[in-house]
Design a protein around this motif. Structure first.
Motif, PDB file in Angstrom:
ATOM      1  N   LEU A 113       0.832  -1.194   0.000  1.00 29.95           N
ATOM      2  CA  LEU A 113       0.000   0.000   0.000  1.00 29.95           C
ATOM      3  C   LEU A 113       0.873   1.253   0.000  1.00 29.95           C
ATOM      4  O   LEU A 113       1.978   1.269   0.536  1.00 29.95           O
ATOM      5  CB  LEU A 113      -0.901   0.018   1.232  1.00 29.95           C
ATOM      6  CG  LEU A 113      -1.964  -1.081   1.337  1.00 29.95           C
ATOM      7  CD1 LEU A 113      -2.687  -0.970   2.670  1.00 29.95           C
ATOM      8  CD2 LEU A 113      -2.959  -0.980   0.199  1.00 29.95           C
ATOM      9  N   SER A 114       0.360   2.337  -0.587  1.00 30.35           N
ATOM     10  CA  SER A 114       1.064   3.607  -0.551  1.00 30.35           C
ATOM     11  C   SER A 114       1.045   4.165   0.864  1.00 30.35           C
ATOM     12  O   SER A 114       0.242   3.732   1.713  1.00 30.35           O
ATOM     13  CB  SER A 114       0.411   4.600  -1.503  1.00 30.35           C
ATOM     14  OG  SER A 114      -0.862   4.984  -1.002  1.00 30.35           O
ATOM     15  N   SER A 115       1.903   5.154   1.131  1.00 29.40           N
ATOM     16  CA  SER A 115       1.939   5.750   2.464  1.00 29.40           C
ATOM     17  C   SER A 115       0.606   6.415   2.800  1.00 29.40           C
ATOM     18  O   SER A 115       0.158   6.395   3.952  1.00 29.40           O
ATOM     19  CB  SER A 115       3.075   6.753   2.562  1.00 29.40           C
ATOM     20  OG  SER A 115       2.906   7.791   1.616  1.00 29.40           O
ATOM     21  N   THR A 116      -0.054   6.986   1.789  1.00 27.92           N
ATOM     22  CA  THR A 116      -1.358   7.617   2.016  1.00 27.92           C
ATOM     23  C   THR A 116      -2.405   6.579   2.400  1.00 27.92           C
ATOM     24  O   THR A 116      -3.204   6.780   3.331  1.00 27.92           O
ATOM     25  CB  THR A 116      -1.813   8.374   0.758  1.00 27.92           C
ATOM     26  OG1 THR A 116      -0.852   9.372   0.437  1.00 27.92           O
ATOM     27  CG2 THR A 116      -3.171   9.031   0.980  1.00 27.92           C
ATOM     28  N   GLU A 117      -2.401   5.456   1.694  1.00 29.00           N
ATOM     29  CA  GLU A 117      -3.351   4.379   2.005  1.00 29.00           C
ATOM     30  C   GLU A 117      -3.049   3.774   3.373  1.00 29.00           C
ATOM     31  O   GLU A 117      -3.974   3.466   4.147  1.00 29.00           O
ATOM     32  CB  GLU A 117      -3.284   3.305   0.921  1.00 29.00           C
ATOM     33  CG  GLU A 117      -3.817   3.757  -0.434  1.00 29.00           C
ATOM     34  CD  GLU A 117      -3.525   2.749  -1.529  1.00 29.00           C
ATOM     35  OE1 GLU A 117      -4.412   2.509  -2.356  1.00 29.00           O
ATOM     36  OE2 GLU A 117      -2.392   2.206  -1.562  1.00 29.00           O
ATOM     37  N   LEU A 118      -1.760   3.593   3.675  1.00 30.04           N
ATOM     38  CA  LEU A 118      -1.379   3.069   4.987  1.00 30.04           C
ATOM     39  C   LEU A 118      -1.850   3.989   6.098  1.00 30.04           C
ATOM     40  O   LEU A 118      -2.417   3.551   7.097  1.00 30.04           O
ATOM     41  CB  LEU A 118       0.141   2.908   5.066  1.00 30.04           C
ATOM     42  CG  LEU A 118       0.757   1.630   4.514  1.00 30.04           C
ATOM     43  CD1 LEU A 118       2.278   1.727   4.545  1.00 30.04           C
ATOM     44  CD2 LEU A 118       0.298   0.423   5.321  1.00 30.04           C
ATOM     45  N   SER A 119      -1.616   5.288   5.913  1.00 31.02           N
ATOM     46  CA  SER A 119      -2.006   6.253   6.934  1.00 31.02           C
ATOM     47  C   SER A 119      -3.517   6.247   7.149  1.00 31.02           C
ATOM     48  O   SER A 119      -3.997   6.316   8.291  1.00 31.02           O
ATOM     49  CB  SER A 119      -1.531   7.649   6.532  1.00 31.02           C
ATOM     50  OG  SER A 119      -1.917   8.605   7.491  1.00 31.02           O
TER      51      SER A 119
END
Length: 396
Positions: A4-10
């Motif tokens: 997952l991207s950092s945005t999705e992870l966050s």
């Protein structure tokens, strides 16, 4: 590391933290109080503690009190979505779930390099680095979460820590609420989740009958497990016997037990003489902070081969055609495997309130504390007990 991207992870981390936060009323009140009093304004808190959703709520609470945060998790227990979420809040967080032990040590060193003036430690890793830094690093005080860290502060670091460290695990309140009941519950839940094995009728050996070990034994027996205790302290062994458990030395239980769980805080509990006698197919697991209670290097040296069976399950072949199952490579297995949960929300609400108010004492009245390791002030224990009882009564 997840794809997952950092945005999705966050975003995923934020959603998980929202649920946890909604079930931690003690920290909610403290977050409001800290927002008004700002006890940590101007302070940098350095943390080495499991980075998971409940810890995120603790860090939010400290940040509401004006703290800047630099942090890392413990080896193998960091949850990447929570790291991403905390970074989006402006905190400096080092590490990820698949870090090697060497990378983990580098993460701890990175926290130390920021020179925080208050420590939130787990296992005394930051305190050990501070002890070797001398005048180069000014610390007004800190807290230590674990029994293992408290032992380390009072043995190899004794006399080398010029600042106060409140040992949260010395609190009777934490011992009852978190160590006995929450660790006991989470260890049994994690054993079932990771192995998918049945507890009823299975023979368990719990090494250590302190607060955590007694809780593990209690919850295993409550679910129908046959439980024996190995304990070298005569008084604790007596207590276990009076509580109705079979009590015997580990060497006498090696061929009887089907699952061995270490809960002592001390190194070298399961060693080569034990591996030479342990029953074929036995499961070995540790719930202590440091991965040293099971002598994994000695186990691997004695073995004839190994096969990873699942994320936290490894088959270790032994001479003579026997084998054992090692969980989480000897690390704290109740924070391992898929979707680890750790201790219950209520217990961590209590435990992290102890952390918050102890850190507040360090920040606002360090002169009231002595250098070195010391227990939670009794006045804080009793205040938190009153708050916990009130919170429990509100849900009856």
């Amino acid at each position: 590391m997840t794809d997952l991207s950092s945005t999705e992870l966050s975003a995923r981390g934020a959603a998980r933290v929202e649920w946890i936060r909604s079930r931690m009323p003690l920290l909610a009140r403290t977050r409001e109080d800290f927002g008004s009093s700002r006890p940590f304004a101007g302070h940098l808190i350095g943390m080495s503690l499991h980075v998971e959703p409940k810890t995120a709520v603790l860090l939010e609470t400290l940040a509401a009190g004006g703290a800047e945060i630099v942090a890392t998790g413990n080896h193998g227990s960091t949850q990447d979505d929570i790291v991403a979420y905390l970074r989006d809040l402006g905190m400096t967080v080092h590490g990820r779930r698949d870090d090697s032990l060497e990378q983990h040590h580098e993460n701890v060193a990175a926290v130390a390099a920021a020179r925080p003036d208050i420590l939130l430690d787990n296992g005394a890793d930051l305190a050990a680095l501070a002890a070797g830094a001398g005048e180069d690093w000014r610390i007004i005080g800190g807290t230590e979460e674990t029994t293992s860290g408290g032992l380390r502060l009072r043995s190899q670091l004794e006399g080398r820590i010029p600042f106060p460290v409140i040992v949260i695990n010395d609190s009777l309140l934490k011992a009852i609420g978190e160590n006995r009941h929450a660790v006991g519950q989470s260890v049994v839940e994690s054993f079932m989740r990771i192995t998918n094995l049945m507890v009823p009728g299975r023979r368990f050996v719990v090494a250590g009958y302190g607060w955590c070990g007694s809780g593990v034994a209690h919850y295993l027996r409550a679910l129908g497990g046959k439980v024996a205790v190995a304990e070298i302290d005569e008084l604790k062994a007596f207590e276990a016997a009076m509580d109705g458990y079979r009590v015997a030395p580990l060497e006498d239980l090696a061929e009887w037990g089907e699952v061995f769980i270490t809960a002592t805080g001390h190194p070298g509990v399961l060693t080569e003489p034990f591996f030479e006698r342990v029953a074929d197919g036995a499961v070995l697991a540790n719930c202590g902070h440091f991965p040293w209670e099971i002598d994994v290097p000695a186990l691997r040296a004695y073995s004839t081969g190994a096969t990873v069976l699942d994320e936290a399950i490894e088959r270790i072949d032994l001479p003579g055609g026997r084998h054992v199952i090692l969980l989480a490579d000897g690390r704290m297995f109740n924070l391992a495997g898929r979707e680890p949960k750790g201790n219950s929300l209520e217990s961590m609400d209590l435990g992290f309130l102890l952390q918050s108010l102890s850190l507040e004492r360090v920040a606002t009245a360090p002169e009231s504390l002595l250098p070195g390791a010391q227990p939670v002030p009794d006045v804080l224990d009793r205040e938190i007990a009153r708050r916990m009882l009130a919170a429990m009564a509100a849900h009856r």
